[in-house]
Enzyme design. Structure first.
Site, short mmCIF file in Angstrom:
data_model
loop_
_atom_site.label_atom_id
_atom_site.label_comp_id
_atom_site.label_asym_id
_atom_site.label_seq_id
_atom_site.Cartn_x
_atom_site.Cartn_y
_atom_site.Cartn_z
N GLU A 115 0.83 -1.22 0.00
CA GLU A 115 0.00 0.00 0.00
C GLU A 115 0.86 1.26 0.00
OE1 GLU A 115 -2.23 -1.56 3.39
OE2 GLU A 115 -4.06 -1.08 2.31
N GLU A 135 -3.94 -9.34 4.04
CA GLU A 135 -4.82 -8.98 5.17
C GLU A 135 -5.97 -9.94 5.39
OE1 GLU A 135 -3.61 -6.85 2.97
OE2 GLU A 135 -2.90 -5.04 3.98
N1 DAK Z 1 4.43 -6.82 12.08
C1 DAK Z 1 5.15 -7.02 13.20
N2 DAK Z 1 6.32 -7.69 13.23
C2 DAK Z 1 6.73 -8.21 12.07
C3 DAK Z 1 6.01 -8.05 10.85
C4 DAK Z 1 4.80 -7.30 10.88
N3 DAK Z 1 4.05 -7.08 9.79
N4 DAK Z 1 6.68 -8.68 9.87
C5 DAK Z 1 7.79 -9.21 10.45
N5 DAK Z 1 7.81 -8.94 11.76
C6 DAK Z 1 8.83 -9.34 12.73
C7 DAK Z 1 8.69 -10.82 13.06
O1 DAK Z 1 7.69 -11.05 14.03
C8 DAK Z 1 10.08 -11.14 13.58
O2 DAK Z 1 10.21 -10.65 14.89
P1 DAK Z 1 10.77 -11.60 16.08
O3 DAK Z 1 9.92 -12.80 16.08
O4 DAK Z 1 12.20 -11.87 15.66
O5 DAK Z 1 10.66 -10.75 17.31
C9 DAK Z 1 10.97 -10.27 12.70
O6 DAK Z 1 10.12 -9.22 12.18
C10 DAK Z 1 11.56 -11.03 11.51
O7 DAK Z 1 10.50 -11.63 10.81
P2 DAK Z 1 10.46 -13.20 10.46
O8 DAK Z 1 11.23 -14.00 11.46
O9 DAK Z 1 9.03 -13.57 10.22
O10 DAK Z 1 11.27 -13.21 9.07
P3 DAK Z 1 11.11 -14.25 7.88
O11 DAK Z 1 12.25 -13.98 6.96
O12 DAK Z 1 10.94 -15.64 8.39
O13 DAK Z 1 9.75 -13.85 7.13
C11 DAK Z 1 8.12 -12.31 6.21
C12 DAK Z 1 9.63 -12.58 6.50
C13 DAK Z 1 8.01 -10.86 5.70
C14 DAK Z 1 7.64 -13.26 5.12
C15 DAK Z 1 7.31 -12.54 7.50
O14 DAK Z 1 7.91 -11.77 8.57
C16 DAK Z 1 5.89 -12.13 7.38
O15 DAK Z 1 5.07 -12.86 6.80
N6 DAK Z 1 5.54 -10.96 7.95
C17 DAK Z 1 4.18 -10.51 7.98
C18 DAK Z 1 3.80 -10.03 6.64
C19 DAK Z 1 2.36 -9.60 6.59
O16 DAK Z 1 1.44 -10.41 6.73
N7 DAK Z 1 2.17 -8.29 6.43
C20 DAK Z 1 0.85 -7.78 6.33
C21 DAK Z 1 0.44 -7.33 7.66
S1 DAK Z 1 -1.24 -6.76 7.59
C22 DAK Z 1 -4.95 -0.62 8.76
C23 DAK Z 1 -4.03 -0.17 7.87
C24 DAK Z 1 -3.12 -0.99 7.34
C25 DAK Z 1 -3.10 -2.29 7.70
C26 DAK Z 1 -4.01 -2.73 8.58
C27 DAK Z 1 -4.95 -1.90 9.13
N8 DAK Z 1 -5.90 0.26 9.31
C28 DAK Z 1 -5.89 1.56 8.72
C29 DAK Z 1 -6.67 -0.05 10.42
C30 DAK Z 1 -2.12 -3.10 7.19
C31 DAK Z 1 -2.15 -4.39 7.46
C32 DAK Z 1 -1.06 -5.19 7.10
O17 DAK Z 1 -0.13 -4.74 6.52
#
Ligand code: DAK
Length: 269
Positions: A115, A135
């Site tokens: 985004e 999401e």
């Molecule tokens: N949030 C918090 N921490 C995160 C994170 C995230 N999105 N992404 C990674 N980390 C953290 C991990 O928890 C980990 O921390 P520790 O466990 O070491 O403390 C550290 O960063 C390293 O990550 P990984 O160990 O997971 O690293 P990998 O290489 O294994 O994997 C990855 C990388 C990018 C594939 C994985 O970290 C991952 O899937 N991350 C989440 C990706 C994701 O689903 N992102 C979308 C989030 S939902 C809103 C506005 C916007 C949004 C929502 C609401 N409103 C206006 C209300 C947006 C929503 C989103 O973006």
């Protein structure tokens, strides 16, 4: 240059580079990060010497790994609304920065990462970059205008496929569907972004800013209103020395040197 907690800002050759840096969480967007981002965007927008802006992520793994899931996990509805309003406002400010902007997407750009990339004018991706709106897999919908900008960029069917399924796509596929304009090897990413920024900076900064305003505002209008708006903005080009310099250089077979003296405040820029 001003110091920030989560961002580095540099200015060189009229190119401002903003680097988001929150290595512990792969540059995820916590409320504190988005709040500071708003200040950074306001500061850089006001820099008359910055003619082009590049935005990238620190490290070789992530551009922005999305909204901060750990923070969102415990949010109540009021906090959700406040977070949404903050994020939407900041991305709107990015989209309407006066300068032309380039996102140099160096790695994971998931959720809020895709985004935020979409709020910049042009996206160049490392071949390692990964995009997606995961999401719905987390029980929410894209909340930083992903449901609005993605269909505008890649079309309704493709946006729905990506958002409903929460699938990730690699840089080549992002290029194929028009989400990014160029894919380059990771080691070339910043050089490519700077080369494009330099090419843009060699043109009249005022003309580029006015072209951006005409495109952004015009896309919100019907075609005829957009044409009328363009005519008005075209006229504004003649209020500035960039126009006489650019045309003098052509007539005298010389190279134009633009001074970037800004338009009077209050004009679209
Ligand atoms: N949030 C918090 N921490 C995160 C994170 C995230 N999105 N992404 C990674 N980390 C953290 C991990 O928890 C980990 O921390 P520790 O466990 O070491 O403390 C550290 O960063 C390293 O990550 P990984 O160990 O997971 O690293 P990998 O290489 O294994 O994997 C990855 C990388 C990018 C594939 C994985 O970290 C991952 O899937 N991350 C989440 C990706 C994701 O689903 N992102 C979308 C989030 S939902 C809103 C506005 C916007 C949004 C929502 C609401 N409103 C206006 C209300 C947006 C929503 C989103 O973006």
């Amino acid at each position: 240059m001003k110091q920030y907690e989560f961002f580095r800002v540099t200015l060189e050759d009229h190119i401002a580079t903003i680097t988001i840096s929150r290595p512990k969480a792969l540059n995820a967007l916590s409320t504190a990060v988005v709040t500071e981002l708003e200040t950074v965007i306001e500061d850089v927008s006001a820099m008359d010497d910055a003619w082009v802006v590049i935005f990238t992520g620190d490290g070789d793994k992530a551009f922005v790994a999305g909204g901060d899931i750990k923070e969102m996990y415990t949010m109540n509805p009021d906090q959700g609304v406040a977070y949404s309003k903050l994020g939407t406002r900041v991305l709107y400010k990015i989209e309407n920065m006066p300068q032309p902007t380039i996102a140099a997407v160096n790695g994971f750009a998931l959720g809020g990462g895709t985004e935020i990339a979409m709020a910049f004018d042009i996206r160049i991706a490392s071949s390692k970059a990964v995009f997606g709106q995961p999401e719905t897999g987390l029980g929410i919908i894209p909340g930083f205008a992903g449901t609005q900008r993605l269909p505008r960029l890649v079309g309704k069917g493709m946006a729905k496929m990506l958002i409903y399924s929460s699938m990730r796509i690699k840089a080549d596929e992002a290029y194929r569907i028009g989400l990014v304009q160029k894919v380059v090897p990771p080691e070339d990413l910043m050089d490519e972004a700077r080369a494009l920024a330099k090419q843009i900076a060699s043109c009249s900064p005022n003309a580029v800013r006015l072209a951006k305003a005409a495109i952004n505002q015009g896309l919100e209008m019907d075609l005829w209103s957009g044409n009328v708006y363009e005519s008005h903005v075209f006229g504004l080009c003649f209020t500035n020395s960039d126009q006489t310099e650019g045309m003098r250089a052509f007539v005298e077979k010389d190279k134009a040197v633009f001074n970037g003296k800004p338009l009077p405040k209050g004009e679209p820029q």
